[in-house]
Design a protein around this motif. Structure first.
Motif, short mmCIF file in Angstrom:
data_model
loop_
_atom_site.label_atom_id
_atom_site.label_comp_id
_atom_site.label_asym_id
_atom_site.label_seq_id
_atom_site.Cartn_x
_atom_site.Cartn_y
_atom_site.Cartn_z
N ASN A 181 23.94 38.28 40.37
CA ASN A 181 25.23 38.36 41.06
C ASN A 181 25.51 37.12 41.90
O ASN A 181 26.60 36.54 41.85
CB ASN A 181 25.27 39.61 41.93
CG ASN A 181 25.71 40.85 41.17
OD1 ASN A 181 26.90 41.09 41.00
ND2 ASN A 181 24.74 41.62 40.70
N ALA A 204 26.01 33.98 39.64
CA ALA A 204 27.22 34.09 38.84
C ALA A 204 28.46 33.84 39.70
O ALA A 204 29.43 33.20 39.24
CB ALA A 204 27.30 35.46 38.18
N LYS A 205 28.44 34.31 40.92
CA LYS A 205 29.59 34.08 41.81
C LYS A 205 29.61 32.65 42.31
O LYS A 205 30.65 31.98 42.29
CB LYS A 205 29.55 35.05 42.99
CG LYS A 205 30.74 34.91 43.94
CD LYS A 205 30.70 35.93 45.04
CE LYS A 205 31.87 35.77 46.01
NZ LYS A 205 33.18 35.95 45.37
N ALA A 232 30.41 30.07 39.39
CA ALA A 232 31.39 30.61 38.44
C ALA A 232 32.13 29.51 37.69
O ALA A 232 32.53 29.69 36.54
CB ALA A 232 32.39 31.50 39.18
N MET A 279 29.63 38.95 48.21
CA MET A 279 30.04 39.39 46.88
C MET A 279 31.40 40.07 46.89
O MET A 279 31.98 40.34 45.83
CB MET A 279 29.00 40.35 46.30
CG MET A 279 27.62 39.75 46.04
SD MET A 279 27.65 38.27 44.99
CE MET A 279 28.45 38.91 43.53
N HIS A 306 28.05 45.34 38.21
CA HIS A 306 28.88 44.34 38.87
C HIS A 306 28.64 42.96 38.27
O HIS A 306 29.58 42.18 38.06
CB HIS A 306 28.60 44.31 40.37
CG HIS A 306 29.61 43.54 41.16
ND1 HIS A 306 29.46 42.19 41.42
CD2 HIS A 306 30.79 43.90 41.73
CE1 HIS A 306 30.50 41.76 42.12
NE2 HIS A 306 31.32 42.78 42.33
N ALA A 307 27.39 42.64 37.98
CA ALA A 307 27.06 41.33 37.40
C ALA A 307 27.68 41.18 36.02
O ALA A 307 28.16 40.09 35.66
CB ALA A 307 25.55 41.16 37.33
N LYS A 334 30.44 42.38 35.06
CA LYS A 334 31.86 42.08 35.26
C LYS A 334 32.07 40.61 35.59
O LYS A 334 33.14 40.06 35.33
CB LYS A 334 32.42 42.96 36.39
CG LYS A 334 32.45 44.44 36.07
CD LYS A 334 32.93 45.23 37.28
CE LYS A 334 32.89 46.73 37.01
NZ LYS A 334 33.29 47.52 38.21
N LEU A 335 31.04 39.98 36.15
CA LEU A 335 31.12 38.56 36.49
C LEU A 335 30.74 37.67 35.31
O LEU A 335 30.73 36.45 35.44
CB LEU A 335 30.21 38.25 37.68
CG LEU A 335 30.56 38.92 39.01
CD1 LEU A 335 29.51 38.56 40.07
CD2 LEU A 335 31.94 38.54 39.48
#
Length: 501
Positions: free
Chosen positions: A19, A22-23, A26, A60, A170-171, A173-174
């Protein structure tokens, strides 16, 4: 150039890493995949956090009402320590998480602890000087009324397996790719860097960088790259745990409770649906069967058929957390027993520090060396704070506690801190001199040492004079109780979270 990162291993550590990266990256064109096998279980007993976990969810953009009810989470304002000391009036104390109102009340505690160490008979137990302690003892949640303009630090209790599942979704979705395979071999290139992960179905998964989240197995960092492991066994005796759940009560405090037993300590962690319990002990002093009996006895479940889980812990750290093109995160990089719930804090710091170091210097040896030194220092600072709990205990009922109290295998840093405390010198100045306040602040060290009653014996104390009685305890207590009027019950705050689902 890194174009593909493969994270090996899921769980909270793996999915937290997925997470955050990835954020953060991005827009860098980096492909992130997490590879795990559903056939391999996770340890999954870490159910408490420090306040740093809130900063992760804030970063996040995940609201508490989104994740807390889904993970049976509760609030945590600190840790209650019971029976670690046998000194009268100091049998238990609370280690509070920081709040802004402490700026008003904590100086009185520091002062009283200072003059008591120098022989004045003044009140210096930490429990009456901190808002977080009051909130826990009165079962109040840490979310204040919007009219209360001060920050309140707090952590969480949660079901770690559910947090892992939540972060997994959630990850994805990223844009993180989830792969379900079992790794049977790891291949290196001519320079000794990891090049491929071979799976049980014959695939060769290639990557530019690999993150080892394989738990105590340390498949990549230790077994493949042969990075040495530095054991903390001489500092910390505990290497085993036995865990079991019990039913939740209707109303409970936002605190972890740590109760000293014969050969270690027992945690009590309240979730919304159950209570997590575990006995952390040393197998050199206690068998697994005896530990289970003692835990069941403490919980009044000696005749219960509720099953327990027995766990082994490898306490220490690797010499290098970032070696070649591999970063170790979570149990693969090291573990310090769960007394202060620091596991996820170390995960966060490792990922964040790695990202910053990589962005500054890519694969430069200088950035790697600086990063590894930084993480090693954090591990050792956390270790020292936890070692101190055992070193200053005053129990004499078992050889376990006597040997802990006589253990002189201490770091120079901890040895100096203890010398400063018992000699009546300024502990805050020593913490600043050592530059370790970023790991545990002066308030934490004061609460620990004063909470155990590490003061001159009562017969050595003299009645406080006007200088010693600089602060009025009644004024401090009134201030804290009035601050607490801005907080509702822990139970109602958790209900409000569920109502917003």
């Amino acid at each position: 150039m890194i174009k593909k990162i493969i994270i090996l291993g899921g769980g909270t550590a793996g999915w937290m890493a997925a997470n955050m990266l990835a954020k953060r990256w991005a827009n860098r064109g980096i492909d992130i995949a997490l590879l795990e096998s559903t056939d391999i279980g996770i340890v999954g007993v870490g159910e408490g956090s420090t306040p740093q976990l809130k900063s992760f969810f804030d970063y996040m953009g995940i609201a508490e009402q989104e994740w807390m009810p889904a993970c049976n989470a509760t609030y945590k304002t600190g840790i209650r320590f019971c029976n670690w000391s046998t000194k009268k009036g100091f049998e238990n104390y609370f280690h509070p998480f920081p709040t802004q109102p402490d700026d008003y009340s904590a100086p009185a505690f520091f002062y009283n602890a200072f003059v008591r160490r120098r022989g004045a008979d003044v009140y210096a137990h930490p429990d009456k000087f901190f808002l977080a302690t009051y909130l826990a003892s009165h079962h109040l949640g840490p979310q204040p009324d919007h009219r209360f303009p001060f920050q309140v630090g707090y952590g969480y209790h949660f079901d770690s397996s559910l947090v892992g599942q939540f972060l997994k979704e959630h990850a994805k979705k990223l844009g993180v790719t989830h792969l379900d395979h079992r790794v049977v071999d790891v291949r290196l290139n001519a320079q000794g860097y990891i090049s491929q992960l071979m799976t049980d179905d014959g695939q060769a998964l290639e990557g530019d960088f690999f993150i080892d989240c394989t738990g105590f197995a340390g498949l990549l960092i230790q077994k493949t790259l042969q990075v040495p492991f530095v054991s903390f066994a001489k500092n910390l005796f505990n290497d085993s745990a036995v865990v079991m759940p019990t039913a939740q009560v209707d109303d409970f405090a936002p605190q972890t409770t740590s109760t000293a037993l014969q050969y270690g300590w027992m945690w009590n962690i309240p979730l919304t649906n159950r209570v997590g319990n575990g006995y952390v002990y040393s197998s050199a002093f206690c068998s697994k069967d005896a530990a289970e009996v003692e835990l069941r006895t403490q919980l009044n479940m000696l005749d219960s058929d509720v099953p327990v889980r027995h766990l082994k812990m490898n306490v220490g750290r690797v010499e290098q957390h970032w070696a070649k093109n591999c970063l170790a995160v979570g149990l693969s990089q090291g573990f310090i027993e769960p007394l202060e719930a620091t596991a996820l804090h170390l995960v966060q710091e490792t990922i964040l520090s790695f990202a910053e170091a990589f962005e500054q210097g890519n694969f430069s040896e200088q950035e790697q060396a600086s990063f590894n030194q930084k993480i090693n220092q954090r591990f050792e600072a956390v270790r020292d704070y936890i070692v101190c709990h055992y070193r200053v205990n005053s129990r004499t009922d078992t050889d376990y506690w006597r040997e802990n109290a006589n253990n002189n295998y201490l770091s120079d840093s901890l040895r100096r801190l203890l010398q400063v405390w018992v000699s009546g010198d300024n502990l805050t100045q020593e913490i600043e001199r050592q530059q370790i306040g970023g790991y545990y602040p002066s308030a934490s060290w004061h609460c620990l040492l004063a909470g155990y009653g590490v003061f001159p014996e009562q017969k050595q104390l003299s009645a406080g004079n006007a200088i010693a009685n600089k602060y009025k305890l009644e004024t401090i207590e009134d201030f804290i109780s009035r601050c607490a009027l801005n907080f509702s019950s822990h139970k109602s705050q958790l209900a409000a979270l569920r109502a917003h689902m």
